[in-house]
Design an enzyme around this catalytic site. Structure first.
Site, PDB file in Angstrom:
ATOM      1  N   VAL A 184       0.857  -1.190   0.000  1.00  0.00           N
ATOM      2  CA  VAL A 184       0.000   0.000   0.000  1.00  0.00           C
ATOM      3  C   VAL A 184       0.891   1.237   0.000  1.00  0.00           C
ATOM      4  O   VAL A 184       1.859   1.325   0.752  1.00  0.00           O
ATOM      5  CB  VAL A 184      -0.947  -0.004   1.224  1.00  0.00           C
ATOM      6  CG1 VAL A 184      -1.843   1.221   1.220  1.00  0.00           C
ATOM      7  CG2 VAL A 184      -1.787  -1.269   1.236  1.00  0.00           C
ATOM      8  N   ASP A 297     -11.334 -11.103   8.790  1.00  0.00           N
ATOM      9  CA  ASP A 297      -9.918 -10.943   9.131  1.00  0.00           C
ATOM     10  C   ASP A 297      -9.713  -9.638   9.900  1.00  0.00           C
ATOM     11  O   ASP A 297      -8.823  -8.853   9.590  1.00  0.00           O
ATOM     12  CB  ASP A 297      -9.053 -10.985   7.863  1.00  0.00           C
ATOM     13  CG  ASP A 297      -7.560 -11.061   8.195  1.00  0.00           C
ATOM     14  OD1 ASP A 297      -7.224 -11.337   9.364  1.00  0.00           O
ATOM     15  OD2 ASP A 297      -6.732 -10.830   7.297  1.00  0.00           O
TER      16      ASP A 297
HETATM   17  N1  LIG Z   1      -6.130   3.330   3.003  1.00  0.00           N
HETATM   18  C1  LIG Z   1      -4.998   3.215   3.698  1.00  0.00           C
HETATM   19  N2  LIG Z   1      -4.413   4.298   4.243  1.00  0.00           N
HETATM   20  C2  LIG Z   1      -3.257   4.175   4.958  1.00  0.00           C
HETATM   21  N3  LIG Z   1      -2.623   3.003   5.184  1.00  0.00           N
HETATM   22  C3  LIG Z   1      -3.167   1.888   4.673  1.00  0.00           C
HETATM   23  C4  LIG Z   1      -4.375   1.935   3.902  1.00  0.00           C
HETATM   24  N4  LIG Z   1      -4.686   0.666   3.531  1.00  0.00           N
HETATM   25  C5  LIG Z   1      -3.733  -0.120   4.044  1.00  0.00           C
HETATM   26  N5  LIG Z   1      -2.808   0.598   4.720  1.00  0.00           N
HETATM   27  C6  LIG Z   1      -1.604   0.068   5.407  1.00  0.00           C
HETATM   28  O1  LIG Z   1      -1.132  -1.048   4.673  1.00  0.00           O
HETATM   29  C7  LIG Z   1      -1.148  -2.224   5.494  1.00  0.00           C
HETATM   30  C8  LIG Z   1      -1.495  -3.426   4.622  1.00  0.00           C
HETATM   31  O2  LIG Z   1      -2.766  -3.219   4.033  1.00  0.00           O
HETATM   32  P1  LIG Z   1      -3.801  -4.402   3.854  1.00  0.00           P
HETATM   33  O3  LIG Z   1      -4.067  -5.035   5.195  1.00  0.00           O
HETATM   34  O4  LIG Z   1      -4.988  -3.862   3.137  1.00  0.00           O
HETATM   35  O5  LIG Z   1      -2.930  -5.401   2.926  1.00  0.00           O
HETATM   36  P2  LIG Z   1      -3.096  -6.971   2.694  1.00  0.00           P
HETATM   37  O6  LIG Z   1      -1.959  -7.460   1.881  1.00  0.00           O
HETATM   38  O7  LIG Z   1      -4.468  -7.242   2.163  1.00  0.00           O
HETATM   39  O8  LIG Z   1      -2.988  -7.494   4.196  1.00  0.00           O
HETATM   40  P3  LIG Z   1      -3.328  -8.912   4.840  1.00  0.00           P
HETATM   41  O9  LIG Z   1      -2.014  -9.550   5.033  1.00  0.00           O
HETATM   42  O10 LIG Z   1      -3.987  -8.544   6.182  1.00  0.00           O
HETATM   43  O11 LIG Z   1      -4.276  -9.616   3.945  1.00  0.00           O
HETATM   44  C9  LIG Z   1      -2.150  -1.920   6.607  1.00  0.00           C
HETATM   45  O12 LIG Z   1      -1.883  -2.658   7.785  1.00  0.00           O
HETATM   46  C10 LIG Z   1      -1.937  -0.434   6.816  1.00  0.00           C
HETATM   47  O13 LIG Z   1      -0.797  -0.225   7.632  1.00  0.00           O
END
Ligand SMILES: Nc1ncnc2c1ncn2[C@@H]1O[C@H](COP(=O)(O)OP(=O)(O)OP(=O)(O)O)[C@@H](O)[C@H]1O
Length: 468
Positions: A184, A297
Site C-alpha cells: 500500500v 480478518d
Molecule cells: N487506506 C490506507 N491508508 C493508509 N494506510 C493503509 C491503507 N490501507 C492499508 N494501509 C496500510 O497497509 C497495510 C497493509 O494493508 P492491507 O491489510 O490492506 O494489505 P493486505 O496485503 O491485504 O494485508 P493482509 O495480510 O492482512 O491480507 C495496513 O496494515 C496499513 O498499515
C-alpha cells in the site's frame, strides 16, 4: 544461536507490521514463519535505496538465494530471496526497469477479458432467469406485476460489472504498508492524495474479492475506508485499488505509538463498532439490496485511523458477502469465499480456531467478527491512560501476547482460547460496563455474543467522562 532464516531489517515508522514476522535485533530479523527475505527499494539518482526490508509475510515462493528484482512500480523495485541477509542488496538491471511483458500480456489480457465478459453475461442471464422465475410465481399469487428493473435490483446475487479507472495520472510516492498480498502506497490521483493498494498479478483473486466488496451497493459509510475505484497499472499489469488515505496508518501502529485519553479511546471504539455494524447490516434502500458482509480478518492491522480520530475498516480480501436472491436473511445458498478458515490467529474466535463450526453458516461468520471486535476493543482500552490512573499505561500488546508471546501457534491458541476458554485479562478496577461489553463480545457461545450494533450502543451509553 537463532535457527532458520535471518534477513536484513529496516522498517518505516508507519509500517510496524513486519515486526510480527520474527524477532528483531538491530538490523537483523530472525524469521519466525518463513524462509524468505524481502526488500523494497526506491530508485534515487539511478541507485536503489532500501525503504523496507525484513522477513517475507507469505510462506514460500522465493527460490533464488540472491535478491533479483521481482516487481517494479515506477521508481520502486521489490525483490525476494532465500539465503541469510540476502535482501541487503538488490540485483537490479537499470535497463530492465519496466517488465518486458507487454506484447504477450496484452494478448493474454484480451483473451481473459473476453472470457470474463462472456462468463459474466452468462451468469447475469442465469440469475435474471432465476429471479424472473421466482418473482413470476409470486406475481401469480399476488396478482402483482413488478417492473422489469426491480427483478434484478431485488436480487443481490446480481453482480454488476465495474469498469476500470484510467490510472495514467496516478503516481506512487511512498510505501505506507504491506500485507500478505499487497503493498500500500501513498500516492496521488488527479491531484488528490490517495492510498494505492497494489496487488501483484498472482494475487488477482484477493484483488477481485476485495473489489467486489468495495463495489457493493450502499457500502459508503464513515466506518469503512472510502473506495475511489480500481484498475490496472499499465506498466506491470498489477491490479490496483484506490482508497482514501488514512493518515494515522493502521490501528496497530497508532496504538504502538500513542496512548489516548478516555474521550479519544471511546471515539475510536465507537467508530470501529459502527463500521462493523454497518458492514454486517442487510437492508434494501431505493430498491437496492445491501447484503451483510462478514469481514473475517479483523485485526488492528486491518483497521485504519483517520486524522479526525475515528477508525475505518479496510482489507476485505478475506471477506464473505452473504448474498441472497430471496431477500435478507437467506444467506446460505449464495455465499462465496467460505472454503477455508481465514483470519489473523490471535483475533480468531474459538469455534473458528478449532474448526468446530459450519463455515457455510452466515451467522457463524458474523459472530466470529464480533469476537474479533471484542479483542480489538480490549487492545484499544489497554492503551487508555484514563483507565490506568496512578500506574503506567501498559505497552501496546496484541491479544494473548502477554500469555503466549507475539506469534502464538494455532495449537497454542486452540488450547488457551478454545479448550481452557481463557480471554485477555481485563483489569479488575475497570467499571462493570466495560467488563460486560468485552465479556459479551467474546463469549464462548457464539449465539450468546452481542451484535456489533449492540456493542456500539453499549459503548455509546458509557459515561463520556470515565468514572472508574
Ligand atoms: N487506506 C490506507 N491508508 C493508509 N494506510 C493503509 C491503507 N490501507 C492499508 N494501509 C496500510 O497497509 C497495510 C497493509 O494493508 P492491507 O491489510 O490492506 O494489505 P493486505 O496485503 O491485504 O494485508 P493482509 O495480510 O492482512 O491480507 C495496513 O496494515 C496499513 O498499515
Amino acid at each position: 544461536v537463532e535457527q532458520g532464516r535471518s534477513c536484513v531489517f529496516l522498517t518505516s515508522s508507519r509500517n510496524s507490521r513486519n515486526m510480527e514476522e520474527g524477532r528483531v535485533n538491530g538490523t537483523i530479523q530472525y524469521c519466525a514463519h518463513t524462509n524468505c527475505c524481502v526488500g523494497f527499494f526506491r530508485i534515487i539518482d539511478g541507485q536503489p535505496v532500501a525503504e523496507l526490508q525484513g522477513c517475507k509475510m507469505v510462506v514460500g515462493g522465493c527460490l533464488d538465494p540472491t535478491c533479483f528484482t521481482s516487481t517494479t512500480h515506477l521508481d520502486y523495485i521489490r525483490c525476494e530471496c532465500s539465503s541469510n541477509l540476502c535482501n541487503g542488496n538488490i540485483t537490479w538491471n537499470a535497463e530492465e526497469k519496466q517488465p518486458q511483458l507487454k506484447h504477450s500480456s496484452h494478448s493474454t489480457d484480451m483473451v481473459t477479458a473476453i472470457v470474463v465478459v462472456l462468463g459474466m453475461l452468462l451468469c447475469t442471464l442465469v440469475v435474471a432467469v432465476k429471479c424472473r422465475h421466482r418473482f413470476r410465481g409470486y406475481d401469480d399469487k399476488q396478482h402483482l406485476s413488478l417492473p422489469e428493473e426491480s427483478l434484478t435490483s431485488l436480487c443481490s446475487c446480481h453482480i454488476s460489472k465495474q469498469s476500470d479507472m484510467d490510472l495514467t495520472s496516478m503516481e506512487l510516492q511512498q510505501i505506507v504498508g504491506s500485507g500478505h498480498f499487497a503493498s500500500v502506497w501513498q500516492g496521488s490521483y488527479q491531484g488528490t492524495t490517495v492510498a494505492v493498494k497494489v496487488f501483484p498479478t498472482w494475487c488477482k483473486q484477493e484483488f477481485t474479492v476485495e473489489r467486489e466488496v468495495y463495489g457493493l451497493p450502499h457500502l459508503v459509510h464513515a466506518g469503512i475506508a472510502h473506495f475511489l475505484g480500481a484498475g490496472r497499472k499499465s506498466d506491470s499489469g498489477d491490479c490496483v485499488l484506490l482508497l482514501e488515505l488514512a493518515t494515522c496508518g493502521s490501528l496497530s501502529s497508532f496504538l504502538s505509538k500513542n496512548s489516548s485519553d478516555w474521550t479519544t479511546t471511546l471515539k475510536l471504539a465507537q467508530s470501529l463498532s459502527e463500521g462493523l455494524a454497518y458492514l454486517h447490516s442487510d437492508f434494501y434502500r431505493h430498491g437496492v439490496h445491501k447484503p451483510a458482509v462478514a469481514h473475517r480478518d479483523l485485526s488492528s492491522n486491518n483497521v485504519l485511523v483517520r486524522d479526525d480520530g475515528t477508525c475505518v475498516l479496510c482489507d476485505f480480501g478475506s471477506s464473505t458477502i452473504l448474498r441472497s436472491c430471496a431477500g435478507p436473511h437467506s444467506w446460505q445458498r449464495y455465499m462465496v469465499n467460505v472454503q477455508s478458515q481465514v483470519g489473523t490467529l490471535c483475533y480468531m474466535a474459538p469455534e473458528l480456531l478449532d474448526g468446530c463450526v459450519n463455515l457455510s453458516s452466515g451467522w457463524c461468520l458474523i459472530q466470529g467478527d464480533v469476537y474479533s471486535l471484542g479483542t480489538l476493543l480490549w487492545e484499544l482500552l489497554m492503551r487508555c491512560s484514563d483507565l490506568f490512573i496512578g500506574c503506567p499505561v501498559p505497552e501496546h500488546r496484541l491479544p494473548y501476547e502477554e500469555e503466549l508471546g507475539a506469534s502464538p501457534s494455532l495449537e497454542q491458541l486452540i488450547v488457551h482460547v478454545s479448550e481452557r476458554r481463557e480471554r485477555p485479562s481485563v483489569p479488575k478496577h475497570w467499571q462493570q460496563g466495560l467488563h460486560d461489553i468485552l465479556l459479551d463480545s467474546w463469549d464462548h457461545d457464539s449465539d450468546a455474543r452481542l451484535t456489533a450494533q449492540c456493542a456500539r450502543d453499549r459503548l455509546v451509553s458509557l459515561p463520556p467522562c470515565c468514572s472508574i
